[in-house]
Design a protein around this motif. Sequence first.
Motif, PDB file in Angstrom:
ATOM      1  N   LEU A   3       0.786  -1.247  -0.107  1.00 42.77           N
ATOM      2  CA  LEU A   3       0.098   0.092  -0.023  1.00 42.77           C
ATOM      3  C   LEU A   3       0.628   1.181  -0.077  1.00 42.77           C
ATOM      4  O   LEU A   3       1.747   1.296   0.709  1.00 42.77           O
ATOM      5  N   GLN A   4       0.565   2.162  -0.911  1.00 46.21           N
ATOM      6  CA  GLN A   4       1.384   3.413  -0.971  1.00 46.21           C
ATOM      7  C   GLN A   4       0.644   4.487   0.259  1.00 46.21           C
ATOM      8  O   GLN A   4      -0.521   4.458   0.066  1.00 46.21           O
ATOM      9  N   ALA A   5       1.486   5.301   0.689  1.00 48.77           N
ATOM     10  CA  ALA A   5       1.102   6.247   1.600  1.00 48.77           C
ATOM     11  C   ALA A   5       1.167   7.717   1.009  1.00 48.77           C
ATOM     12  O   ALA A   5       2.153   7.863   0.350  1.00 48.77           O
ATOM     13  N   VAL A   6       0.087   8.682   0.789  1.00 48.43           N
ATOM     14  CA  VAL A   6       0.306   9.937   0.435  1.00 48.43           C
ATOM     15  C   VAL A   6      -0.085  11.086   1.340  1.00 48.43           C
ATOM     16  O   VAL A   6      -1.045  11.011   1.935  1.00 48.43           O
ATOM     17  N   ILE A   7       1.011  11.634   1.919  1.00 47.68           N
ATOM     18  CA  ILE A   7       0.852  12.587   2.997  1.00 47.68           C
ATOM     19  C   ILE A   7       0.546  13.976   2.236  1.00 47.68           C
ATOM     20  O   ILE A   7       1.536  14.700   1.461  1.00 47.68           O
ATOM     21  N   LEU A   8      -0.395  14.715   2.538  1.00 45.67           N
ATOM     22  CA  LEU A   8      -0.648  15.903   2.056  1.00 45.67           C
ATOM     23  C   LEU A   8      -0.318  17.085   3.055  1.00 45.67           C
ATOM     24  O   LEU A   8      -0.708  17.291   4.156  1.00 45.67           O
ATOM     25  N   LEU A  41       7.080   8.587  10.686  1.00 47.92           N
ATOM     26  CA  LEU A  41       7.692   7.481  11.594  1.00 47.92           C
ATOM     27  C   LEU A  41       6.532   6.675  12.031  1.00 47.92           C
ATOM     28  O   LEU A  41       6.683   5.147  12.137  1.00 47.92           O
ATOM     29  N   SER A  42       5.274   7.085  12.231  1.00 43.38           N
ATOM     30  CA  SER A  42       4.024   6.130  12.414  1.00 43.38           C
ATOM     31  C   SER A  42       3.951   5.353  11.117  1.00 43.38           C
ATOM     32  O   SER A  42       3.423   3.964  11.295  1.00 43.38           O
ATOM     33  N   LEU A  43       4.176   5.747  10.031  1.00 46.89           N
ATOM     34  CA  LEU A  43       3.911   4.975   8.713  1.00 46.89           C
ATOM     35  C   LEU A  43       4.892   3.877   8.749  1.00 46.89           C
ATOM     36  O   LEU A  43       4.621   2.518   8.423  1.00 46.89           O
ATOM     37  N   LEU A  44       6.127   4.122   9.060  1.00 44.50           N
ATOM     38  CA  LEU A  44       7.370   3.150   9.022  1.00 44.50           C
ATOM     39  C   LEU A  44       7.174   2.098   9.952  1.00 44.50           C
ATOM     40  O   LEU A  44       7.148   0.892   9.901  1.00 44.50           O
ATOM     41  N   GLU A  45       6.403   2.480  11.312  1.00 45.35           N
ATOM     42  CA  GLU A  45       6.441   1.581  12.572  1.00 45.35           C
ATOM     43  C   GLU A  45       5.163   0.619  11.724  1.00 45.35           C
ATOM     44  O   GLU A  45       5.108  -0.694  12.392  1.00 45.35           O
ATOM     45  N   ALA A  46       4.269   1.149  11.314  1.00 43.52           N
ATOM     46  CA  ALA A  46       3.067   0.403  10.642  1.00 43.52           C
ATOM     47  C   ALA A  46       3.473  -0.580   9.576  1.00 43.52           C
ATOM     48  O   ALA A  46       2.480  -1.367   8.958  1.00 43.52           O
ATOM     49  N   GLY A  47       4.614  -0.604   9.102  1.00 42.97           N
ATOM     50  CA  GLY A  47       5.605  -1.207   7.944  1.00 42.97           C
ATOM     51  C   GLY A  47       5.237  -0.644   6.611  1.00 42.97           C
ATOM     52  O   GLY A  47       5.217  -1.508   5.583  1.00 42.97           O
ATOM     53  N   ILE A  48       4.779   0.730   6.356  1.00 40.15           N
ATOM     54  CA  ILE A  48       4.470   1.384   5.245  1.00 40.15           C
ATOM     55  C   ILE A  48       5.563   2.283   4.659  1.00 40.15           C
ATOM     56  O   ILE A  48       6.088   3.104   5.406  1.00 40.15           O
ATOM     57  N   ARG A  49       6.379   1.862   3.716  1.00 38.36           N
ATOM     58  CA  ARG A  49       7.549   2.734   3.513  1.00 38.36           C
ATOM     59  C   ARG A  49       7.591   3.122   2.005  1.00 38.36           C
ATOM     60  O   ARG A  49       8.488   3.990   1.575  1.00 38.36           O
ATOM     61  N   ASP A  50       6.338   3.157   1.082  1.00 42.92           N
ATOM     62  CA  ASP A  50       6.267   3.749  -0.180  1.00 42.92           C
ATOM     63  C   ASP A  50       5.430   4.910   0.139  1.00 42.92           C
ATOM     64  O   ASP A  50       4.089   4.812   0.078  1.00 42.92           O
ATOM     65  N   ILE A  51       6.343   6.050   0.286  1.00 49.39           N
ATOM     66  CA  ILE A  51       5.483   7.280   0.748  1.00 49.39           C
ATOM     67  C   ILE A  51       5.743   8.268  -0.263  1.00 49.39           C
ATOM     68  O   ILE A  51       6.634   8.630  -0.699  1.00 49.39           O
ATOM     69  N   ILE A  52       4.625   8.936  -0.693  1.00 49.85           N
ATOM     70  CA  ILE A  52       4.620  10.306  -1.349  1.00 49.85           C
ATOM     71  C   ILE A  52       4.016  11.399  -0.610  1.00 49.85           C
ATOM     72  O   ILE A  52       3.201  11.450  -0.022  1.00 49.85           O
ATOM     73  N   VAL A  53       4.947  12.809  -0.750  1.00 46.45           N
ATOM     74  CA  VAL A  53       4.558  13.811  -0.059  1.00 46.45           C
ATOM     75  C   VAL A  53       4.196  14.938  -1.092  1.00 46.45           C
ATOM     76  O   VAL A  53       4.785  15.045  -1.851  1.00 46.45           O
ATOM     77  N   VAL A  54       2.948  15.351  -0.799  1.00 47.52           N
ATOM     78  CA  VAL A  54       2.660  16.469  -1.615  1.00 47.52           C
ATOM     79  C   VAL A  54       3.021  18.047  -0.947  1.00 47.52           C
ATOM     80  O   VAL A  54       2.363  18.106   0.027  1.00 47.52           O
ATOM     81  N   VAL A  55       3.711  18.645  -1.471  1.00 48.04           N
ATOM     82  CA  VAL A  55       4.157  19.839  -0.980  1.00 48.04           C
ATOM     83  C   VAL A  55       3.461  21.224  -1.893  1.00 48.04           C
ATOM     84  O   VAL A  55       3.193  20.950  -2.904  1.00 48.04           O
ATOM     85  N   GLY A  56       3.429  22.332  -1.118  1.00 47.31           N
ATOM     86  CA  GLY A  56       2.789  23.515  -1.700  1.00 47.31           C
ATOM     87  C   GLY A  56       3.468  24.590  -1.187  1.00 47.31           C
ATOM     88  O   GLY A  56       4.390  25.297  -1.617  1.00 47.31           O
ATOM     89  N   GLY A  97      -1.809   1.867  -7.295  1.00 42.79           N
ATOM     90  CA  GLY A  97      -2.925   0.854  -6.957  1.00 42.79           C
ATOM     91  C   GLY A  97      -3.873   1.878  -5.809  1.00 42.79           C
ATOM     92  O   GLY A  97      -4.284   2.677  -6.189  1.00 42.79           O
ATOM     93  N   ASP A  98      -4.125   1.127  -4.742  1.00 49.79           N
ATOM     94  CA  ASP A  98      -4.880   1.866  -3.842  1.00 49.79           C
ATOM     95  C   ASP A  98      -3.739   2.818  -2.967  1.00 49.79           C
ATOM     96  O   ASP A  98      -2.597   2.656  -2.894  1.00 49.79           O
ATOM     97  N   ALA A  99      -4.534   3.720  -2.134  1.00 49.67           N
ATOM     98  CA  ALA A  99      -3.563   4.864  -1.449  1.00 49.67           C
ATOM     99  C   ALA A  99      -4.372   4.734  -0.162  1.00 49.67           C
ATOM    100  O   ALA A  99      -5.409   5.015   0.192  1.00 49.67           O
ATOM    101  N   LEU A 100      -3.334   5.269   1.047  1.00 48.80           N
ATOM    102  CA  LEU A 100      -3.531   5.651   2.139  1.00 48.80           C
ATOM    103  C   LEU A 100      -3.313   7.222   2.148  1.00 48.80           C
ATOM    104  O   LEU A 100      -1.856   7.487   1.933  1.00 48.80           O
ATOM    105  N   VAL A 101      -4.296   7.971   2.318  1.00 45.95           N
ATOM    106  CA  VAL A 101      -4.178   9.289   2.209  1.00 45.95           C
ATOM    107  C   VAL A 101      -4.144  10.134   3.836  1.00 45.95           C
ATOM    108  O   VAL A 101      -5.025   9.582   4.684  1.00 45.95           O
ATOM    109  N   LEU A 102      -3.087  10.740   4.164  1.00 49.61           N
ATOM    110  CA  LEU A 102      -2.786  11.241   5.606  1.00 49.61           C
ATOM    111  C   LEU A 102      -2.750  12.705   5.372  1.00 49.61           C
ATOM    112  O   LEU A 102      -1.874  13.127   4.541  1.00 49.61           O
TER     113      LEU A 102
END
Length: 388
Positions: A3-8, A41-56, A97-102
């Motif tokens: 699962l990919q994570a997208v941090i807004l 760090l919470s994502l890493l501890e939960a086992g999610i390492r594929d992380i996208i960060v949206v910046v503005g 694929g699917d995304a975890l949005v935070l």
Amino acid sequence: MSLQAVILAAGEGTRLRPLTQNRPKALIPVANKPIIEHTILSLLEAGIRDIIVVVGYRKEQVMRHLARLSLPVMIVRQPEQLGTAHALLCARDRIAGDALVLPGDNYIDPDSIRDIARVRNSLLYTTHRQPSNFGVVTIEGDAITSITEKPVLASRMTVSCGVYHLGSDVLDRITRPSLSEAIDDEIRRGTKINAIKAHSWQDAIYPWDLLTMNDRLLPFISPDRSGIISSSVVMQGKISIGTGTRIGPGTVITGPVIIGEDCTIGPHVVVEPGTSIGSRVRIEPFSVVRRSILMDDAVIASHCSISGSVIGEGCTLGEYTSAHYAGGFIAFDDSAIRASCGVIMGNGVFCKPSVLFENTIVGNEVIIEGRTDLRFSCTRIPDKTRVM
């Protein structure tokens, strides 16, 4: 496929001014780490390492900080801050694929991330005493049945944490600029959005909310007693002291407390629980700091008493300055809101000796001088003001 994570992290956080005048909300330090770093760090501890960060907003600052982390993070730019769904869609072609949005400016614990990661098309929710500041959700059984963004009058206290696990089909159908509105559209279309209760979540809507976030995060610090600590220092509880820091004789520190690098504390200083002290901070003799955040390069002169406060970078407080935690109303935009703090200071404030603050916001680069025994209560002082 994981699962990919997208941090807004593109937003400014206007209600956190003056603290976000020179930095995005995601980079405000809490427990001596930017908020976005706690999320990663919470994502890493939960086992999610594929992380996208949206910046503005002030994207270069976020990009520089992420570049210093040991984890490779993919960065996507949102050219204009047009909403949370718009920010997510800026990253759409990077999501396989699917995304975890935070949100990048909230604290979410690893257990909550694990729970929502297991359930496709789901939303993390909690209860809050001020639901009108959030998306208010209606729940029937295990499903979300509606989301109303920031209603004037909320009929319930269940709110969205802004954390979603969205299937690729849902991502493809998003057209609204607001993510909560887009998910409400999906619910009306007949898509089941599962309700997942958060274990621990904290947002900071207003500057004094950072103190609550700090309370929540400090118990998780790793104890460390680096630096040079006098043999007569009394320490109790969970305490972290950075390298190069000097703790003078007769100082008393009661955790949870975190102190950064190259600080000078004491002699005869009291640091009470719920306090985060950044790097290169100086606290002079006979001062007391309790439940506060002191950012990098702050100076607290002798005989000060600082409580329930957030002191920005490079601030100098003169001798006998007091910040007493109090409640009341402060002018905010075109209205007055209920606040509770000692003082919230932006960056680079200079304050003369013998000033009393109660429930006050001081802007960036303010100079307070003039007559003795000044008192500010339920006051807001604009940026670059000179108080004579």
